[in-house]
Design a protein around this motif. Structure first.
Motif, short mmCIF file in Angstrom:
data_model
loop_
_atom_site.label_atom_id
_atom_site.label_comp_id
_atom_site.label_asym_id
_atom_site.label_seq_id
_atom_site.Cartn_x
_atom_site.Cartn_y
_atom_site.Cartn_z
N LYS A 246 0.85 -1.18 0.00
CA LYS A 246 0.00 0.00 0.00
C LYS A 246 0.89 1.24 0.00
CE LYS A 246 -4.07 1.86 2.25
NZ LYS A 246 -5.06 1.62 3.33
N TRP A 247 0.63 2.13 -0.96
CA TRP A 247 1.40 3.34 -1.13
C TRP A 247 0.51 4.56 -0.95
CZ3 TRP A 247 6.56 4.26 -2.88
CH2 TRP A 247 7.34 3.10 -2.98
N GLU A 248 1.03 5.56 -0.28
CA GLU A 248 0.36 6.85 -0.18
C GLU A 248 1.06 7.80 -1.14
OE1 GLU A 248 -1.02 8.99 3.64
OE2 GLU A 248 0.99 9.79 3.20
N ILE A 249 0.27 8.45 -2.01
CA ILE A 249 0.84 9.33 -3.03
C ILE A 249 0.20 10.70 -2.90
CG2 ILE A 249 1.17 9.70 -5.50
CD1 ILE A 249 1.05 6.62 -5.79
N ARG A 250 1.04 11.70 -2.67
CA ARG A 250 0.60 13.09 -2.53
C ARG A 250 1.01 13.85 -3.78
NH1 ARG A 250 2.42 18.11 -0.87
NH2 ARG A 250 0.89 19.33 0.31
N THR A 251 0.04 14.48 -4.45
CA THR A 251 0.26 15.18 -5.70
C THR A 251 -0.07 16.66 -5.52
OG1 THR A 251 -0.35 13.19 -6.91
CG2 THR A 251 -0.31 15.24 -8.15
N GLN A 252 0.86 17.53 -5.85
CA GLN A 252 0.65 18.97 -5.78
C GLN A 252 0.87 19.57 -7.16
OE1 GLN A 252 -0.17 21.29 -3.04
NE2 GLN A 252 -0.62 22.32 -4.97
N VAL A 253 -0.19 20.14 -7.73
CA VAL A 253 -0.10 20.84 -9.01
C VAL A 253 0.15 22.30 -8.71
CG1 VAL A 253 -1.40 21.55 -11.06
CG2 VAL A 253 -1.64 19.22 -10.16
N SER A 254 1.03 22.93 -9.49
CA SER A 254 1.26 24.37 -9.35
C SER A 254 1.47 24.97 -10.73
CB SER A 254 2.47 24.64 -8.46
OG SER A 254 3.65 24.13 -9.05
N GLY B 154 -13.16 29.31 -11.14
CA GLY B 154 -13.02 28.53 -9.92
C GLY B 154 -11.85 27.57 -9.92
N VAL B 155 -11.17 27.40 -11.05
CA VAL B 155 -9.99 26.54 -11.10
C VAL B 155 -8.78 27.39 -10.76
CG1 VAL B 155 -8.52 25.10 -12.54
CG2 VAL B 155 -11.00 24.97 -12.78
N SER B 156 -8.07 26.99 -9.73
CA SER B 156 -6.91 27.73 -9.27
C SER B 156 -5.66 27.31 -10.02
CB SER B 156 -6.71 27.48 -7.77
OG SER B 156 -5.48 27.99 -7.33
N ALA B 157 -4.75 28.25 -10.20
CA ALA B 157 -3.45 27.93 -10.80
C ALA B 157 -2.62 27.08 -9.85
CB ALA B 157 -2.70 29.21 -11.16
N PRO C 42 -4.65 23.68 -25.13
CA PRO C 42 -3.29 23.80 -24.58
C PRO C 42 -3.30 24.11 -23.08
CG PRO C 42 -3.82 25.68 -25.97
CD PRO C 42 -4.96 24.73 -26.08
N MET C 43 -2.34 23.54 -22.40
CA MET C 43 -2.18 23.80 -20.98
C MET C 43 -0.77 23.41 -20.55
SD MET C 43 -4.15 20.62 -19.07
CE MET C 43 -3.42 20.95 -17.48
N SER C 44 -0.36 23.93 -19.41
CA SER C 44 0.90 23.52 -18.82
C SER C 44 0.73 23.53 -17.30
CB SER C 44 2.04 24.47 -19.23
OG SER C 44 1.82 25.76 -18.71
N GLN C 45 1.57 22.76 -16.64
CA GLN C 45 1.53 22.71 -15.19
C GLN C 45 2.82 22.09 -14.66
OE1 GLN C 45 -1.87 20.35 -14.13
NE2 GLN C 45 -1.20 18.57 -15.26
N LYS C 46 3.11 22.41 -13.42
CA LYS C 46 4.20 21.77 -12.69
C LYS C 46 3.54 20.83 -11.69
CE LYS C 46 7.32 25.64 -13.20
NZ LYS C 46 8.04 26.73 -12.54
#
Length: 177
Positions: free
Chosen positions: A54-62, A72-75, A158-162
């Motif tokens: 079992k793995w816990e995965i934390r994802t942060q988009v910026s 309402g969608v935040s960068a 088109p889109m981009s994200q870190k």
């Protein structure tokens, strides 16, 4: 949210790819026939496998940027944490098997998962005449990983994200899974 679908692919690729050798892999799906082909080139030293469990995965988009971003969608949306069960069979599979199930034509332009470090460059042809490019760097052990990715999609939407992803093994899988 549809815009984050490729995020799942990229994050899962990071997790699944840690047993691969340096080189290039191309996975292509023929839209007309559904036939999947795979080709590999390059050699390298084997890297450590991630442990099943079992793995816990934390994802942060910026730094999310997209044309006509919905209100309402935040960068910089809040981080998401999920847990997944990685079976021994899944832990043994490489990224090519993962990409085969993703329904996209993908090329792993380069990948190096050795010595506790990860570097990869991935290009996928997505549905709707879109292309996704992702570059990933990070570190991993058999029981944890941290990656930073720069993802860009071109085409109709088109889109981009870190993306910053941290994963850690937290135990055995639940028996009910």
């Amino acid at each position: 949210m549809k815009a984050f679908g490729p995020l799942i692919l990229v994050g899962a690729l990071s997790l699944a790819a840690c047993d691969q050798k340096t080189g290039s892999t191309t996975v292509t799906t023929n839209a007309a026939t559904g036939e999947v082909t795979e080709s590999r080139s390059g050699e390298g030293s084997p890297a450590a496998n991630l442990q099943p469990g079992k793995w816990e995965i934390r994802t942060q988009v910026s730094d999310l940027k997209m044309a006509n971003m919905p209100k309402g969608v935040s960068a910089n949306p809040p981080a998401q944490t999920n847990s997944v069960c990685v079976t021994p069979e899944q832990a043994a599979k490489g990224p090519a098997e993962l990409l085969k199930g993703a329904g996209s034509d993908c090329t792993i332009n380069s990948s190096n998962f050795a010595g506790g470090k990860v570097e990869s460059d991935l290009t996928c042809k997505m549905p709707g005449d879109m292309t996704m490019k992702s570059k990933t760097t990070g570190t991993f052990t058999a029981t944890s990983f941290t990656t930073d990715q720069q993802m860009e999609m071109t085409g109709a939407h088109p889109m981009s994200q870190k993306i910053h992803i941290e994963g850690r093994r937290i135990g055995d899988c639940d028996t009910a899974q």
